[in-house]
Design an enzyme around this catalytic site. Structure first.
Site, PDB file in Angstrom:
ATOM      1  N   MET A  57       0.821  -1.202   0.000  1.00  0.00           N
ATOM      2  CA  MET A  57       0.000   0.000   0.000  1.00  0.00           C
ATOM      3  C   MET A  57       0.864   1.264   0.000  1.00  0.00           C
ATOM      4  O   MET A  57       1.911   1.301   0.632  1.00  0.00           O
ATOM      5  CB  MET A  57      -0.940   0.009   1.200  1.00  0.00           C
ATOM      6  CG  MET A  57      -1.947  -1.146   1.184  1.00  0.00           C
ATOM      7  SD  MET A  57      -2.958  -1.217  -0.319  1.00  0.00           S
ATOM      8  CE  MET A  57      -2.141  -2.535  -1.237  1.00  0.00           C
ATOM      9  N   THR A  90       0.493  -1.224   8.294  1.00  0.00           N
ATOM     10  CA  THR A  90      -0.555  -1.953   7.593  1.00  0.00           C
ATOM     11  C   THR A  90      -1.901  -1.247   7.571  1.00  0.00           C
ATOM     12  O   THR A  90      -2.276  -0.526   8.487  1.00  0.00           O
ATOM     13  CB  THR A  90      -0.744  -3.349   8.213  1.00  0.00           C
ATOM     14  OG1 THR A  90      -0.664  -3.215   9.629  1.00  0.00           O
ATOM     15  CG2 THR A  90       0.322  -4.290   7.758  1.00  0.00           C
ATOM     16  N   CYS A  91      -2.640  -1.526   6.509  1.00  0.00           N
ATOM     17  CA  CYS A  91      -3.942  -0.887   6.313  1.00  0.00           C
ATOM     18  C   CYS A  91      -4.950  -1.937   5.855  1.00  0.00           C
ATOM     19  O   CYS A  91      -4.778  -3.115   6.077  1.00  0.00           O
ATOM     20  CB  CYS A  91      -3.823   0.215   5.265  1.00  0.00           C
ATOM     21  SG  CYS A  91      -3.433  -0.417   3.640  1.00  0.00           S
ATOM     22  N   ILE A  92      -6.005  -1.488   5.180  1.00  0.00           N
ATOM     23  CA  ILE A  92      -7.083  -2.332   4.663  1.00  0.00           C
ATOM     24  C   ILE A  92      -7.699  -3.109   5.817  1.00  0.00           C
ATOM     25  O   ILE A  92      -7.537  -2.778   6.974  1.00  0.00           O
ATOM     26  CB  ILE A  92      -6.584  -3.258   3.524  1.00  0.00           C
ATOM     27  CG1 ILE A  92      -5.748  -2.467   2.520  1.00  0.00           C
ATOM     28  CG2 ILE A  92      -7.727  -3.914   2.790  1.00  0.00           C
ATOM     29  CD1 ILE A  92      -6.479  -1.363   1.810  1.00  0.00           C
TER      30      ILE A  92
END
Length: 629
Positions: free
Chosen positions: A376, A424-426
C-alpha cells in the site's frame, strides 16, 4: 462495454450480443459487440437471455443489420445479412512417439533475390508475374532489408532449426549469493523492572520507559505497555496495527546478510486509537478480545503460547488518517523495542537455543522468476518503511510513499530479515504486516525450489490516483523487462482500489510474453472488478467460511498452502500446460480440488490451515458477519 478488434479475434467462436443500440444498416464491428466475459452476470441479473440460434462473433463481423436493435440484443440470422461462415478448429491430433530416421539434407528455402545497384535496391521475385521492385537504399534500410551475404558453398547443407526447437541453456551449478544466520534466544517471561535487560530467559522492561517513549513525537499523547501472557489472551485490545518480531543485527551487519539475533517466545504488538477513541485503522479494525480476533499461527499473527508485549498508543485527535499519526505510533513503539534490541545484543552465545542458516542461491539454467509484491502507498497507515537499520525498525528506513511508490528490489534474505516495516492498512483479515514479511511464505517456497532461479523480490507501492498507478505500473514493466525472467508472481494485500494497479501489473508483465500468477484475497467480497487477458492464472488467498473480510487478524493472508499452489500454477503456465478458466463465482471446492491434484503429483501432503470457525465468536462476527447463526 464494447470490445476491441483484438478481443473480437480471440472470441470469434463466442456468441454475439449488441453492447448498445444499433440502427438499421449498421455494419457490425467490434465496437458494436458486448464483452462475452460478462454474459454470465447479465444472465443472472435477468438483463440478457441468449436464444439457441444466436450467431457467433466471427459470423457477424462485417454483416449488415437489417433492422434497428436495442442494447443487449443477441444477434440472430433474421437480424443480419451477409453473415460469415466460420469453421470450427480441427481437433488437435495426439503427438505420436518420435521415430528415428536418417536425417536428410535440407536445402535452403527459396528467398527473394536482392541486388544492390548504386543507391538502389532491386528485388526480383520469381513468383506470379515476375514482380520487380526498385527501392532506394535509404528506405530499404528502414524496411529491414539488407544486402545479400555470401552464399554457402555448393553442396553444403546449412543447419536449419526446427520450428518447435527451444534453445535451453545448460543448467550450471547453483551459485551462492549471500547467507544469513539467525541465532535464536528463548524467552519464557516478560516483566517490568528498574532497567531494560534480558536475564535468565526473562525480558525486563524499564518501568518508566513510557515516559521517554511518549516524547518521540508531539503527536503521541499517551502510551502504555501491557504484557499479555497466554492466560490473558481473552483480554480486550484496541485494533492491532502491527505484529513484529524482536530481532537485532550483530556488529555492523546489514539487513539480509550477516548474523541476526532473534527472540523466540515473545513478540511486539502495536495497537492504538486517537484521543477521541477512534481506531487507527481503515475499512475494518480488530479491536476486541484477542483470542477471538486473531487467526493464531498465520505468518503475520502471533503463535499460540507467545507472550505479547503490547503497546497501546494514543495520538492526537483526527490524526489517525494522516501520515504523521500512525507513523508516530510506530516510532513510539520502536523506541521501546530498541531498548530490548540493545539488551539482546549483550547476550552470550552460550544462550543460543537454535541457529538457523538461510542461503540465497542463483540457479543458472533453471527457470528464472521474480516475485512482485504490491504494497500500500496511499499514505497514513497505507505505507511501508523499507530497509531500516534494524530488523523491522524505523531508523534508516525509507517510506515507499516518499519514494514515489516506484518498484524497489530486495533480495529474498532482505525480506526475511525484517527489510519491510509495515504500516498496515485495509481490513485486518487480508493485511500483510511486518511479521508476515519476516515469515513470507511465497519467498521461502520459491527461494528453496530447485527448479526456479529467483532473481529478486520487487516491492511496488499502490498510489491513490489512477494516473500515478499506471505510471508506477509502467515502471514495473520496464524493470521486469530488464530481468529477462521466464515467469512472475504478483501478490497484493487487501482488495478494492489496489486491484486497479494489480491488474495493470499483470498487463505490463504479461504483454512482454512472461507468464504471470496473481495472488490476492478475492472470494465473495474482494472479487476483482477489473481484469485483462493476462490475468489467467490466479490464486485466491481466502480462508474465511463466507469469503469475506471479517476483521479477524491475518485470516485471509497468503499462507504456505497458497504459495505451494502458486508455484505449481506458474510451473504449469511456463510449460504451457492447460489451466482451466476460473468459475464466475467463488467456489471453495476449486481450491480443494487443486490441492488434491498437487498432492497426487508431488506425492506429499499439503496442510490446509483452519479459519475463524475454530475461534471463539467475536462480537463483530456475532452481530454483523454471522448474525444469522
Amino acid at each position: 462495454m464494447s470490445i476491441t478488434l483484438e478481443s473480437a479475434k480471440e472470441h470469434a467462436n463466442d456468441l454475439a450480443v449488441l453492447c448498445c443500440r444499433a440502427e438499421e444498416g449498421t455494419v457490425i464491428g467490434p465496437s458494436n459487440l458486448e464483452d462475452p466475459a460478462i454474459f454470465g452476470d447479465l444472465e443472472d441479473s435477468g438483463l440478457l437471455t441468449i436464444p439457441a440460434n444466436c450467431l457467433k462473433i466471427g459470423e457477424v463481423l462485417g454483416a449488415k443489420l437489417v433492422k434497428t436493435a436495442d442494447s443487449l440484443t443477441p444477434l440472430t440470422p433474421e437480424l443480419l445479412e451477409g453473415v460469415n461462415s466460420i469453421s470450427e478448429e480441427a481437433p488437435k491430433q495426439e503427438a505420436s512417439a518420435p521415430v528415428e530416421a536418417p536425417v536428410a539434407e535440407v536445402a535452403p528455402a527459396a528467398m527473394p533475390v536482392a541486388n544492390v545497384t548504386g543507391s538502389m535496391l532491386k528485388i526480383h521475385i520469381g513468383e506470379g508475374k515476375d514482380i520487380n521492385l526498385e527501392i532506394p537504399l535509404t528506405i530499404a534500410g528502414q524496411m529491414g532489408v539488407v544486402a545479400p551475404t555470401a552464399a554457402a558453398p555448393a553442396g553444403v547443407a546449412m543447419p536449419v532449426a526446427s520450428a518447435t526447437e527451444q534453445v535451453v541453456a545448460p543448467a550450471g551449478e547453483p551459485k551462492l549469493v549471500r547467507t544469513l544466520q539467525k541465532k535464536h534466544f528463548k524467552i519464557e517471561k516478560v516483566e517490568f523492572g528498574p532497567e531494560t535487560k534480558i536475564e535468565n530467559n526473562t525480558i525486563y522492561i524499564r518501568e518508566n520507559i513510557c515516559e521517554d517513549a511518549v516524547k518521540v513525537s508531539n503527536l503521541v499523547t499517551d502510551i502504555k505497555v501491557e504484557i499479555i501472557t497466554p492466560a490473558d489472551y481473552g483480554k480486550y485490545s484496541e485494533t492491532i496495527m502491527d505484529v513484529q518480531p524482536i530481532a537485532t543485527k550483530e556488529g555492523d551487519g546489514k539487513i539480509g546478510q550477516g548474523v541476526t539475533r532473534v527472540i523466540d517466545g515473545a513478540i511486539i504488538m502495536v495497537t492504538g486509537t486517537d484521543e477521541d477513541g477512534v481506531q487507527i485503522g481503515e475499512f475494518g479494525s480488530s479491536e476486541g478480545e484477542l483470542d477471538a480476533n486473531i487467526m493464531w499461527g498465520r505468518p503475520g499473527a502471533p503463535d499460540k503460547g507467545e507472550i505479547l508485549i503490547k503497546t497501546q498508543v494514543t495520538i492526537k485527535a483526527g490524526t489517525n488518517m494522516e501520515r504523521p499519526g500512525p507513523l508516530a505510533a510506530h516510532k513510539a513503539t520502536d523506541f521501546i523495542t530498541q531498548e530490548i534490541r540493545e539488551a539482546l545484543k549483550k547476550l552470550d552465545d552460550s544462550e543460543v537455543v537454535e541457529t538457523e542458516e538461510l542461503a540465497q542461491y542463483r540457479r543458472p539454467g533453471k527457470k528464472k522468476v521474480v516475485i512482485i509484491k504490491e504494497i500500500m502507498g496511499q499514505g497514513a497507515m497505507h505505507d511501508n518503511l523499507i530497509l531500516p537499520v534494524e530488523p523491522v525498525g524505523v531508523i534508516g528506513a525509507k517510506p515507499n510513499v516518499d519514494l514515489g511508490n516506484v518498484p524497489v528490489v530486495l533480495s529474498p534474505l532482505e525480506v526475511l530479515d525484517g527489510g519491510i516495516h509495515a504500516l498496515t492498512c485495509i481490513g485486518p483479515a487480508s493485511k500483510e504486516n511486518s511479521r508476515h514479511y519476516w515469515r513470507e511464505p511465497l519467498v521461502i517456497e520459491v527461494m528453496n525450489d530447485e527448479e526456479f532461479d529467483l532473481a529478486g523480490v520487487v516491492f511496488v507501492g499502490s498510489p491513490q490516483v489512477n494516473a500515478e498507478k499506471f505510471y508506477v505500473s509502467e515502471r514495473l514493466g520496464m524493470l521486469v523487462e530488464t530481468m529477462d525472467v521466464e515467469g512472475a508472481f504478483i501478490t497484493t494485500e487487501g482488495f478494492g482500489n489496489n486491484h486497479i494497479d494489480f491488474a495493470s501489473h499483470h498487463e505490463q508483465v504479461g504483454m512482454r510474453g512472461i507468464p504471470v500468477v496473481g495472488m490476492s484475497f478475492c472470494a465473495v467480497q474482494g472479487a476483482l472488478v477489473v481484469g485483462n487477458k493476462y490475468m489467467k492464472y490466479m490464486v485466491d488467498n481466502n480462508k474465511s467460511e463466507q469469503g469475506i473480510e471479517n476483521e479477524i487478524l491475518s485470516n485471509n493472508t497468503l499462507c504456505p498452502e497458497d504459495a505451494i499452489r502458486a508455484v505449481a500454477m506458474l510451473k504449469a503456465a511456463i510449460a504451457e500446460e492447460e489451466v482451466k478458466v476460473a468459475e464466475r463465482k467463488f467456489n471453495k471446492n476449486v481450491k480443494e480440488n487443486n490441492v488434491d491434484l498437487i498432492e497426487e503429483q508431488a506425492g506429499k501432503e499439503i496442510t490446509l490451515l483452519p479459519n475463524e470457525q475454530v475461534l471463539p465468536m467475536s462480537k463483530k462476527r456475532k452481530e454483523i458477519y454471522e448474525a444469522d447463526k
